[in-house]
Design an enzyme around this catalytic site. Structure first.
Site, short mmCIF file in Angstrom:
data_model
loop_
_atom_site.label_atom_id
_atom_site.label_comp_id
_atom_site.label_asym_id
_atom_site.label_seq_id
_atom_site.Cartn_x
_atom_site.Cartn_y
_atom_site.Cartn_z
N ASN A 216 19.61 12.19 -11.69
CA ASN A 216 20.95 12.04 -11.12
C ASN A 216 20.85 11.46 -9.71
O ASN A 216 19.76 11.20 -9.21
CB ASN A 216 21.70 13.37 -11.15
CG ASN A 216 20.97 14.44 -10.36
OD1 ASN A 216 20.79 14.33 -9.15
ND2 ASN A 216 20.51 15.46 -11.06
N LYS A 295 5.49 5.52 -25.09
CA LYS A 295 6.75 4.85 -24.81
C LYS A 295 7.47 4.53 -26.13
O LYS A 295 6.86 3.99 -27.06
CB LYS A 295 6.46 3.55 -24.04
CG LYS A 295 7.70 2.88 -23.55
CD LYS A 295 7.39 1.58 -22.83
CE LYS A 295 8.69 0.88 -22.49
NZ LYS A 295 8.49 -0.51 -22.12
N PHE A 331 25.14 25.72 -4.31
CA PHE A 331 25.92 24.52 -3.98
C PHE A 331 26.62 24.08 -5.25
O PHE A 331 26.03 24.14 -6.34
CB PHE A 331 25.01 23.40 -3.47
CG PHE A 331 24.91 23.36 -1.97
CD1 PHE A 331 24.29 24.38 -1.26
CD2 PHE A 331 25.47 22.30 -1.26
CE1 PHE A 331 24.22 24.35 0.11
CE2 PHE A 331 25.41 22.26 0.13
CZ PHE A 331 24.79 23.28 0.82
#
Ligand code: CTP
Length: 412
Positions: A216, A295, A331
């Site tokens: 994020n 991957k 928070f």
């Protein structure tokens, strides 16, 4: 970082003694003045062999004091005049010889004279040693440094690294920026003295395969500002940081992690060794249920891959539920209905205080607006709306915490 005025109203006497690090003190004066301080430079004769008073006068905007016999002082007491108006005396660089002089209380030239004559209860003395590593490690210098500390002076550094003489070791003067930060920290009220503070900061990174992941926009700036403010307030600070590109605040013990699980495993065993836990990290709520070893390739497939998500542990709630839990602060990064969401989280996570902020408006920025929410009340920081620099908010939050925890230094 934005321009700050942390030394506004502070008058610093900056003493220079003989050493090649004198050239760094030119930069230091510039930084002190930029931070809002006024600076009176005092130079010994040896210092003037390394850098001229003209340079220091131009940078400080004041005539440099070099002699106790300066007839322009009306009362002919430069040592009294200079030390009575100072909020602090910083000797940088402090040579081995000058430290020996201070330790013995000698006063045969202006700088040592004014250090001895200063009113100790309101004019602190800080010294930044700078010398060759053999000189620094010599038992005589070590003894002198100890005497200075015992006498109430603060010895800053020295640093380790390359020396002007070509040797490598302890003895370099701290960098000007570090000395500035040390001085600013010195002036902050020690409301958390002796407290141990644990902070999480930044985003987490949840791997999908060896090259991709979910994360994020959290920059970690608020958490790092809190860590710096906590150290300035006298606390011992541990910072558990997700992947961020920020320097570790001086004096902070930092543990780097990537994923929410790693953050959880780093925090939980440490939590009960701390008095306060501040969770600023934007922890990913979910992670891919399984990690692809290699991957994931397109290989001509037309359909995008799908993968299952599984919930991450709630670190804050887990710490708050510990039998011997520290004082927990959360928070809440929201995009709307800040008060309602923040209070709901406060109750859900069973914590005494949560700090709400608007995530999209603050991620990556140097300023922020906070809403302090407890079970019955809420209030804004800064108090009259708008935004403030994250370090200023962090300092205000530390004071608020100290008050809520009824720590003696915050109540007096
Ligand atoms: N937090 C945590 N561990 C998690 C998720 C959040 O420690 N797995 C902490 C954050 O550091 C923050 C607080 O909990 O202090 C609020 O986090 P947030 O993600 O905003 O709350 P959630 O409970 O996840 O609610 P939602 O995502 O629905 O807004």
């Amino acid at each position: 970082m934005s321009e700050r005025s942390d030394l506004l109203g502070k008058h610093i006497v900056l003493g220079l003694t003989g050493g090649i690090a004198c050239y760094k003190s030119a930069e230091l004066v510039r930084l002190l003045v930029k931070a809002g301080g006024t600076v009176q430079v005092v130079m010994t004769e040896a210092a003037q062999a390394f850098i001229t008073p003209v340079t220091m006068q131009a940078l400080s905007g004041r005539a440099v004091a070099t002699s106790q016999w300066d007839v322009r002082e009306a009362n002919n007491m430069a040592h009294i005049n200079l030390s009575r108006e100072a909020d602090a005396i910083l000797v940088a660089p402090a040579s081995a010889d000058f430290m020996a002089k201070l330790a013995q209380g000698r006063a045969d030239e202006l700088l040592s004279l004014l250090c001895l004559a200063r009113p100790r209860e309101r004019c602190p003395l800080l010294v930044a040693p700078a010398m060759n590593r053999e000189m620094w490690s010599h038992p005589a210098t070590q003894r002198n440094a100890q005497i200075l500390s015992d006498d109430g002076s603060l010895v800053l550094g020295p640093d380790c690294g390359d020396q002007a003489c070509g040797e490598v070791g302890d003895g370099r003067m701290l960098e000007p920026q570090t000395l500035l930060e040390e001085l600013i920290a010195f002036f902050q009220p020690k409301v958390l003295r002796g407290q141990r503070v644990l902070i999480t900061a930044g985003p987490t990174f949840e791997s999908i395969d060896p090259v991709r992941g979910i994360t994020n926009h959290s920059s970690g700036k608020m958490g790092f500002a809190l860590a710096r403010a906590a150290v300035e307030a006298g606390a011992v600070v541990t910072l558990v940081a997700g992947p961020v590109n920020l320097p570790t605040p001086r004096g902070v013990r930092r543990i780097d992690v990537m994923s929410a699980l790693q953050m959880h495993d780093a925090v939980l065993p440490l939590a009960t060794q701390h008095d306060v836990f501040v969770a600023t990290a934007a922890v990913a709520d979910w992670r891919p249920a399984s990690l692809s070893q290699h991957k994931i390739k397109k290989e001509g497939k037309k359909v995008a891959p799908t993968f299952e998500l599984t919930e991450n542990p709630d670190i804050l709630a887990a710490v708050a539920a510990l039998p011997d839990a520290p004082y927990c602060v959360g928070f809440a990064a929201e995009s709307e209905h800040l008060l309602e969401h923040a209070r709901a989280k406060l109750l859900r996570k069973r914590i005494p205080l949560i700090v709400g902020n608007l995530g999209p408006a603050t991620f990556g920025r140097d300023d922020n607006a906070l809403l302090l929410v407890d079970a019955t009340e809420h209030r804004e920081l800064p108090e009259h709306g708008g935004t403030a620099d994250k370090l200023d908010l962090a300092r205000a939050l530390m004071l608020e915490l100290a008050r809520r925890m009824k720590l003696p230094a915050a109540l007096s």
